[in-house]
Design a protein around this motif. Structure first.
Motif, PDB file in Angstrom:
ATOM      1  N   THR A  90       3.901   2.684   2.978  1.00 10.66           N
ATOM      2  CA  THR A  90       4.939   3.691   2.735  1.00 10.66           C
ATOM      3  C   THR A  90       4.317   4.902   2.063  1.00 10.66           C
ATOM      4  OG1 THR A  90       6.641   1.976   2.460  1.00 10.66           O
ATOM      5  CG2 THR A  90       7.135   4.149   1.562  1.00 10.66           C
ATOM      6  N   VAL A  91       4.717   6.074   2.491  1.00 10.65           N
ATOM      7  CA  VAL A  91       4.272   7.331   1.889  1.00 10.65           C
ATOM      8  C   VAL A  91       5.505   8.088   1.424  1.00 10.65           C
ATOM      9  CG1 VAL A  91       3.031   9.496   2.227  1.00 10.65           C
ATOM     10  CG2 VAL A  91       2.257   7.425   3.414  1.00 10.65           C
ATOM     11  N   VAL A  92       5.501   8.492   0.147  1.00 10.24           N
ATOM     12  CA  VAL A  92       6.651   9.161  -0.449  1.00 10.24           C
ATOM     13  C   VAL A  92       6.233  10.521  -0.992  1.00 10.24           C
ATOM     14  CG1 VAL A  92       8.316   9.064  -2.335  1.00 10.24           C
ATOM     15  CG2 VAL A  92       7.825   7.005  -1.016  1.00 10.24           C
ATOM     16  N   ASP A  93       6.994  11.532  -0.678  1.00  7.92           N
ATOM     17  CA  ASP A  93       6.793  12.868  -1.244  1.00  7.92           C
ATOM     18  C   ASP A  93       7.731  13.038  -2.436  1.00  7.92           C
ATOM     19  OD1 ASP A  93       4.879  13.531   0.578  1.00  7.92           O
ATOM     20  OD2 ASP A  93       6.155  14.825   1.801  1.00  7.92           O
ATOM     21  N   LEU A  94       7.184  13.547  -3.532  1.00  9.98           N
ATOM     22  CA  LEU A  94       7.975  13.787  -4.743  1.00  9.98           C
ATOM     23  C   LEU A  94       8.121  15.286  -4.970  1.00  9.98           C
ATOM     24  CD1 LEU A  94       6.318  11.126  -7.062  1.00  9.98           C
ATOM     25  CD2 LEU A  94       8.672  11.068  -6.251  1.00  9.98           C
ATOM     26  N   SER A  95       9.309  15.686  -5.330  1.00  4.25           N
ATOM     27  CA  SER A  95       9.556  17.101  -5.614  1.00  4.25           C
ATOM     28  C   SER A  95       9.467  17.335  -7.120  1.00  4.25           C
ATOM     29  CB  SER A  95      10.927  17.528  -5.104  1.00  4.25           C
ATOM     30  OG  SER A  95      11.954  16.897  -5.855  1.00  4.25           O
ATOM     31  N   VAL A  96       9.113  18.552  -7.504  1.00  2.00           N
ATOM     32  CA  VAL A  96       9.089  18.909  -8.917  1.00  2.00           C
ATOM     33  C   VAL A  96      10.512  18.972  -9.461  1.00  2.00           C
ATOM     34  CG1 VAL A  96       8.464  20.700 -10.567  1.00  2.00           C
ATOM     35  CG2 VAL A  96       6.924  20.157  -8.683  1.00  2.00           C
ATOM     36  N   GLU A  97      11.407  19.449  -8.640  1.00  5.23           N
ATOM     37  CA  GLU A  97      12.811  19.570  -9.029  1.00  5.23           C
ATOM     38  C   GLU A  97      13.461  18.193  -9.072  1.00  5.23           C
ATOM     39  OE1 GLU A  97      16.058  22.064 -10.119  1.00  5.23           O
ATOM     40  OE2 GLU A  97      13.972  22.576  -9.686  1.00  5.23           O
ATOM     41  N   SER A  98      13.699  17.657 -10.263  1.00  5.81           N
ATOM     42  CA  SER A  98      14.395  16.374 -10.474  1.00  5.81           C
ATOM     43  C   SER A  98      13.597  15.164 -10.006  1.00  5.81           C
ATOM     44  CB  SER A  98      15.763  16.369  -9.780  1.00  5.81           C
ATOM     45  OG  SER A  98      16.556  17.431 -10.257  1.00  5.81           O
ATOM     46  N   HIS A  99      12.343  15.354  -9.574  1.00  7.69           N
ATOM     47  CA  HIS A  99      11.461  14.250  -9.156  1.00  7.69           C
ATOM     48  C   HIS A  99      12.087  13.416  -8.041  1.00  7.69           C
ATOM     49  CE1 HIS A  99       9.440  15.510 -12.733  1.00  7.69           C
ATOM     50  NE2 HIS A  99      10.362  15.027 -13.530  1.00  7.69           N
ATOM     51  N   VAL A 100      12.754  14.073  -7.134  1.00 10.02           N
ATOM     52  CA  VAL A 100      13.397  13.378  -6.020  1.00 10.02           C
ATOM     53  C   VAL A 100      12.344  12.956  -4.998  1.00 10.02           C
ATOM     54  CG1 VAL A 100      15.024  13.592  -4.108  1.00 10.02           C
ATOM     55  CG2 VAL A 100      15.578  14.564  -6.346  1.00 10.02           C
ATOM     56  N   ALA A 101      12.454  11.705  -4.519  1.00 14.10           N
ATOM     57  CA  ALA A 101      11.490  11.150  -3.572  1.00 14.10           C
ATOM     58  C   ALA A 101      12.082  11.109  -2.172  1.00 14.10           C
ATOM     59  CB  ALA A 101      11.078   9.751  -4.002  1.00 14.10           C
ATOM     60  N   THR A 102      11.231  11.415  -1.194  1.00 19.79           N
ATOM     61  CA  THR A 102      11.605  11.329   0.211  1.00 19.79           C
ATOM     62  C   THR A 102      10.481  10.633   0.955  1.00 19.79           C
ATOM     63  OG1 THR A 102      12.808  13.420   0.049  1.00 19.79           O
ATOM     64  CG2 THR A 102      12.302  12.610   2.264  1.00 19.79           C
TER      65      THR A 102
ATOM     66  N   ARG B 174       0.883  -1.165   0.000  1.00 13.35           N
ATOM     67  CA  ARG B 174       0.000   0.000   0.000  1.00 13.35           C
ATOM     68  C   ARG B 174       0.922   1.217   0.000  1.00 13.35           C
ATOM     69  NH1 ARG B 174      -2.543  -3.661  -1.199  1.00 13.35           N
ATOM     70  NH2 ARG B 174      -4.391  -4.548  -0.244  1.00 13.35           N
ATOM     71  N   LEU B 175       1.115   1.797  -1.183  1.00 17.05           N
ATOM     72  CA  LEU B 175       2.083   2.884  -1.360  1.00 17.05           C
ATOM     73  C   LEU B 175       1.365   4.142  -1.808  1.00 17.05           C
ATOM     74  CD1 LEU B 175       5.000   4.026  -1.757  1.00 17.05           C
ATOM     75  CD2 LEU B 175       4.916   3.048  -4.069  1.00 17.05           C
ATOM     76  N   ALA B 176       1.685   5.267  -1.183  1.00 13.18           N
ATOM     77  CA  ALA B 176       1.140   6.568  -1.577  1.00 13.18           C
ATOM     78  C   ALA B 176       2.263   7.457  -2.093  1.00 13.18           C
ATOM     79  CB  ALA B 176       0.446   7.239  -0.390  1.00 13.18           C
ATOM     80  N   LEU B 177       2.072   7.988  -3.301  1.00 16.92           N
ATOM     81  CA  LEU B 177       3.006   8.939  -3.889  1.00 16.92           C
ATOM     82  C   LEU B 177       2.350  10.313  -3.879  1.00 16.92           C
ATOM     83  CD1 LEU B 177       4.236   6.848  -6.963  1.00 16.92           C
ATOM     84  CD2 LEU B 177       5.299   7.035  -4.702  1.00 16.92           C
ATOM     85  N   CYS B 178       2.936  11.237  -3.170  1.00 18.79           N
ATOM     86  CA  CYS B 178       2.340  12.558  -2.994  1.00 18.79           C
ATOM     87  C   CYS B 178       3.241  13.623  -3.624  1.00 18.79           C
ATOM     88  CB  CYS B 178       2.159  12.873  -1.503  1.00 18.79           C
ATOM     89  SG  CYS B 178       1.289  11.591  -0.572  1.00 18.79           S
ATOM     90  N   GLY B 179       2.617  14.615  -4.223  1.00 17.45           N
ATOM     91  CA  GLY B 179       3.405  15.692  -4.800  1.00 17.45           C
ATOM     92  C   GLY B 179       2.545  16.657  -5.582  1.00 17.45           C
ATOM     93  N   PRO B 180       3.065  17.844  -5.856  1.00 22.22           N
ATOM     94  CA  PRO B 180       2.318  18.820  -6.656  1.00 22.22           C
ATOM     95  C   PRO B 180       2.322  18.407  -8.123  1.00 22.22           C
ATOM     96  CG  PRO B 180       4.496  19.667  -6.139  1.00 22.22           C
ATOM     97  CD  PRO B 180       4.366  18.372  -5.400  1.00 22.22           C
ATOM     98  N   SER B 181       1.531  19.108  -8.894  1.00 20.11           N
ATOM     99  CA  SER B 181       1.491  18.854 -10.335  1.00 20.11           C
ATOM    100  C   SER B 181       2.893  18.987 -10.923  1.00 20.11           C
ATOM    101  CB  SER B 181       0.543  19.856 -11.004  1.00 20.11           C
ATOM    102  OG  SER B 181       0.557  19.709 -12.402  1.00 20.11           O
ATOM    103  N   GLY B 182       3.280  18.017 -11.758  1.00 19.70           N
ATOM    104  CA  GLY B 182       4.591  18.069 -12.377  1.00 19.70           C
ATOM    105  C   GLY B 182       5.680  17.352 -11.619  1.00 19.70           C
ATOM    106  N   SER B 183       5.333  16.714 -10.515  1.00 23.00           N
ATOM    107  CA  SER B 183       6.362  16.031  -9.722  1.00 23.00           C
ATOM    108  C   SER B 183       6.620  14.606 -10.197  1.00 23.00           C
ATOM    109  CB  SER B 183       5.967  16.028  -8.235  1.00 23.00           C
ATOM    110  OG  SER B 183       4.707  15.392  -8.058  1.00 23.00           O
ATOM    111  N   GLY B 184       5.828  14.114 -11.156  1.00 20.40           N
ATOM    112  CA  GLY B 184       6.082  12.790 -11.727  1.00 20.40           C
ATOM    113  C   GLY B 184       5.424  11.648 -10.984  1.00 20.40           C
ATOM    114  N   LYS B 185       4.246  11.885 -10.426  1.00 22.47           N
ATOM    115  CA  LYS B 185       3.582  10.850  -9.629  1.00 22.47           C
ATOM    116  C   LYS B 185       3.179   9.643 -10.482  1.00 22.47           C
ATOM    117  CE  LYS B 185       0.434  13.725  -8.088  1.00 22.47           C
ATOM    118  NZ  LYS B 185       0.950  14.975  -8.650  1.00 22.47           N
ATOM    119  N   THR B 186       2.511   9.889 -11.602  1.00 19.90           N
ATOM    120  CA  THR B 186       2.048   8.790 -12.460  1.00 19.90           C
ATOM    121  C   THR B 186       3.226   8.022 -13.036  1.00 19.90           C
ATOM    122  OG1 THR B 186       0.133  10.155 -13.066  1.00 19.90           O
ATOM    123  CG2 THR B 186       0.567   8.201 -14.406  1.00 19.90           C
TER     124      THR B 186
END
Length: 328
Positions: free
Chosen positions: A186-198, A13-25
């Motif tokens: 697991t919940v991951v935040d994605l950044s728009v800059e370089s699509h880095v995940a944390t 059960r994984l959640a990918l969170c981020g603003p538009s353009g962060s590469g979630k899909t």
């Protein structure tokens, strides 16, 4: 009541969170590749066709979901994906179930308007069960689930490497009900800059303190972790076999009811399908008990019939086999 804790194989059960353009899909599809190599991937597309933009990346099937984005419609597709034997389901995105047209917030507004008091707090009592049912469907589905969630967007000024500052889009909390992230492995935040995940929450402990770009190898690492432990399906089948044999020995209906209640801890370890199989077995056992009891009752003649059969209307002497039994 208590038993030894054991690691069991599980579904992600994984959640990918981020603003538009962060590469979630895009990230979800890459992770799905590694999570189920050669397996079947399905994607719920609420983004009006954008879910098919990556058809060249890997093979996957799409289920377009247009408004209204009610929890019930999400649940129907989740169950359909499970029944169809998909290995991974990507819900892109889950935020529409909250803020989209027909989503939970709109359902709440309608419920508030429809109430005589206009009490918005009371309206949540009507709407919350729908949201909870969606959460239960996600948690209980027998396949890996990856969801994407939009985050509220803000901008921060960061060093541009040239002695100046530049604005960078950052994500804040997910667009979903508060606390929704706690439902995931697991919940991951994605950044728009370089699509880095944390990873902001990670029960696997694979990504503690890591900043990474999601790849199929990310899915492989998650798959290896999930497969560590006992196979819950095989264990469920073994428990089911033992429970069926035990239930088959119960001789009456009240004891069968007590048996079910007394084996609650074991029953809780069964898969949903095996719980249904056990319930059907116990129902069959109950019918068998009732039929046996009915047959015994029908085989015992009433007093008048017995007397007539034995006496046949004739007197018997005191030394006969029916001595002491009244005769007609």
């Amino acid at each position: 009541m208590f038993r030894k804790a054991e690691r069991k194989q599980a579904k992600l059960r994984l959640a990918l969170c981020g603003p538009s353009g962060s590469g979630k899909t895009y990230s979800a599809l890459l992770i799905a590749q590694g999570l189920a190599p050669g397996g079947k991937i399905a994607l719920i597309d609420t983004e009006r066709g954008s879910g098919e933009l990556y058809a060249d990346l890997t093979a996957y099937d799409v289920a377009p979901l247009n408004p209204p984005y009610t929890p019930t419609r999400y649940i129907e597709i989740i169950k359909a994906a499970e029944s169809a034997g998909y290995d991974v389901l990507i819900i892109d995105s889950l935020s529409h179930a909250w803020t989209g047209e027909g989503g939970v917030l709109e359902m709440h507004d309608r419920a508030t308007s429809a109430s005589r008091s206009g009490n918005s707090f009371a309206a949540w009592r009507e709407v919350t069960p729908h949201h909870n049912a969606l959460v239960d469907a996600i948690i209980g589905a027998n396949l890996h689930i990856i969801v994407t969630m939009r985050t509220k967007t803000a901008y921060d000024m960061v060093d541009d490497g040239k002695g100046g500052k530049k604005p960078v889009k950052i994500g804040l909390s997910p667009v979903q009900r508060d606390g929704m992230e706690y439902e995931f492995t697991t919940v991951v935040d994605l950044s728009v800059e370089s699509h880095v995940a944390t990873a902001t929450k990670d029960r696997t402990r694979l990504f503690d303190g890591e900043h990474f770009v999601p790849t199929p190898e990310t899915g492989e690492a998650l798959r290896d972790w999930l497969m560590t432990g006992k196979d819950p399906v095989a264990e469920s089948k073994a428990i089911l076999k033992t429970l069926k044999a035990s239930a088959s020995k119960v001789k009456n209906v009240p004891d069968l009811t007590k048996w079910w209640r007394g084996h609650g801890a074991d029953i809780a370890q069964l898969t949903a399908a095996d719980r249904e199989a056990l319930a059907a077995h116990c129902s069959d056992r109950k019918l068998a008990i009732l039929e046996a009891e009915s047959k015994v009752q029908n085989d015992v003649p009433d007093f008048d019939q017995d007397d007539e059969i034995r006496g046949n209307g004739q007197d018997h002497d005191a030394g006969g086999i029916d001595a002491g039994v009244p005769t007609h």
